[in-house]
Each structure stands twice: as C-alpha cells, then as structure tokens.
Design an enzyme around this catalytic site. Structure first.
Site, short mmCIF file in Angstrom:
data_model
loop_
_atom_site.label_atom_id
_atom_site.label_comp_id
_atom_site.label_asym_id
_atom_site.label_seq_id
_atom_site.Cartn_x
_atom_site.Cartn_y
_atom_site.Cartn_z
N ASP A 67 0.67 -1.20 0.00
CA ASP A 67 -0.08 -0.07 -0.01
C ASP A 67 0.80 1.22 0.03
OD1 ASP A 67 0.90 -0.59 2.57
OD2 ASP A 67 -0.80 -1.02 3.26
N ASN A 135 -7.70 -3.76 14.24
CA ASN A 135 -9.29 -3.95 13.87
C ASN A 135 -9.27 -5.33 12.97
OD1 ASN A 135 -8.11 -2.85 11.60
ND2 ASN A 135 -9.75 -1.33 11.38
C1 F6R Z 1 1.38 -1.71 6.22
C2 F6R Z 1 0.13 -2.64 6.12
C3 F6R Z 1 -0.81 -2.45 7.42
C4 F6R Z 1 0.20 -2.78 8.77
C5 F6R Z 1 -0.70 -2.85 10.04
C6 F6R Z 1 -0.01 -2.99 11.15
O1 F6R Z 1 1.84 -1.59 4.93
O2 F6R Z 1 -0.38 -2.59 5.32
O3 F6R Z 1 -1.85 -3.45 7.40
O4 F6R Z 1 0.82 -3.88 8.42
O5 F6R Z 1 -1.42 -1.61 10.14
O6 F6R Z 1 0.94 -1.69 11.39
P1 F6R Z 1 1.93 -1.82 12.29
O7 F6R Z 1 2.85 -2.90 11.96
O8 F6R Z 1 2.54 -0.65 12.28
O9 F6R Z 1 1.26 -2.14 13.95
#
Ligand code: F6R
Length: 241
Positions: A67, A135
C-alpha cells in the site's frame, strides 16, 4: 494456518527473516509482497544484517508493496516509498527497476488497475509478508472489505489514522486515503507470512485463531488460503488459550 510462537518482537524478526531468506535463496526470480509499519522493521533489520554479513543477493528479487498513502509524494519523509528505502531497499542489492509500490500521486483508478496488472505480469506474488491492524485489517483493507477485492482506493478508518499518527507531526498530517492491494490480491499470493507482535494486537490474534470467517474481520480471509504461517510473540498470544 500454521502458528509459530516466539518470545518477543526481536525473535519474530529473526524467524521471519529466516523464512524470507530461505525463499529468496531457493527461488528463481522470486516476487515478494512487502509491508510497512512497525511490525516488519525487525525483520528488515535481520535481512539487511544478513546481506552485509553473508552477502545474500537480491538481484533476482522483485517486490510489490501492499500500500501507499494517497496525496503523499514518493520522496515525502512519511511515504511508504521512503519507509521501504530507509529500512530495506537502500541496504540490499535489489535492482531499482524491480521495486514496485502504488503511486499515491497518480490518477487513482488507473493506478489501481495498472498495479494489479503489473503483479500479474510478474507471475503473481510468491511470498507475501503481512502485519495486522488492531481491527483485523490487512494491507489497508478495513473491516467490511470484500474478500475478492483487488487493488483499490480506501478511506482510512479513524482508528487506523490514529494508530499511524505516531509517524506524522500531527493528526492533521495523517492522510485520509490510501491505495491498497485488495484482500483478493493478497489471497492470490502463493505463500503468506503474517507477523504479529505486542499486546495491542492480542485481541486481533485471538479473534484470528478463533477461525471464524467474517468480512468484518479482514484477516479472517486468510483461513481461505492453504499456505499461511503466523509468527506471533508472547505478548500477542496472551489472550489465546
Ligand atoms: C502496512 C500495512 C498495514 C500494517 C498494519 C499494522 O503496509 O499494510 O496493514 O501492517 O497496520 O501496522 P503496524 O505494524 O505499524 O502495527
């Protein structure tokens, strides 16, 4: 779904890097799907360290990131482009032309179609690395996203913006939209590695391991995939029996 339990965040990074390195060393022209955020940083550190020590080559590796924020230039300090170069791409010998992230500045609908097409042209993703939101989001696929969705534009949930605010100067600077690979795009990967660390993710992990498949909990789509490995640390596993 296979579960590997590790002690802590650092151990998760070591184990994840071990799996990724095994696939990189043993697969011709491998296509990796990569994630940003706090979760994969220790994994990328281990990959970089291995490259410096053992010289594992990335000349044959293509990567697609999950993303990117919309309206954020690739060279902006908070773009996912910048994140990936800072934590990984600057430190390994992956060819520049084999690195792909969605372009958050391009015409959005066209970019979504082109990104999906580029993944297909490269033969699909061999190994997709994922983190998870509190979530249950994967990529930026928030609750309610169709399981057959392809790369698309999303309005970020307020909770997701708040969770990501730590990377920005103020809440107002956190983008409101992103381009993300869809759940369907993720499920087409041949292998998936989901990384989960920390107490904040423990409820999401417990819900995932509950095995109920529900569009309101995006990560549960992974139960439809035959080759998923979850690496979770003790803190994340605390609500799990
Ligand atoms: C990032 C992504 C998100 C993260 C998720 C967890 O490319 O696609 O789905 O993996 O928001 O974020 P963190 O690792 O910062 O807790």
């Amino acid at each position: 779904m296979k579960l590997i339990q590790v002690e802590d965040y650092q151990d998760m990074g070591k184990k994840a890097a071990e799996i990724i390195l095994d696939r990189v060393r043993n697969t011709e022209n491998i296509v990796l799907g990569l994630a940003t955020g706090g979760t994969p940083i220790s994994t990328y550190e281990n990959i970089v360290q291995d490259h410096q020590t053992n010289g594992t080559s990335y000349q044959h590796v293509t990567s697609f990131n999950l993303d990117e924020y919309i309206g954020v230039r690739p060279d902006h300090p908070n773009s996912y482009h910048t994140f990936m170069y800072k934590h990984l791409f600057h430190h390994i010998n992956i060819p520049q032309e084999k690195i792909f992230l969605p372009n958050g500045m391009a015409e959005q609908q066209q970019e979504c179609r082109d990104y999906e097409q580029r993944i297909r042209e490269h033969g699909g993703i061999d190994l997709q690395v994922l983190g998870i939101g509190e979530n249950g989001h994967i990529g930026f696929n928030e609750p309610g996203t169709a399981f057959d969705s392809t790369t698309h534009v999303v309005d970020l949930a307020e909770s997701t913006r708040q969770a990501n605010a730590r990377f920005f100067e103020s809440m107002e600077d956190v983008p409101k939209q992103a381009i993300t690979m869809g759940i369907g795009s993720i499920l087409r990967s041949k292998e998936i590695l989901l990384l989960i660390a920390g107490e904040a993710k423990s409820k999401a992990l417990a819900q995932l391991l509950d095995k109920q498949v529900d569009e309101q909990f995006p990560a549960s789509a992974l139960h439809h995939h035959a080759n998923v490995t979850v690496i979770a640390d003790k803190a994340a596993l605390q609500h799990t029996n």
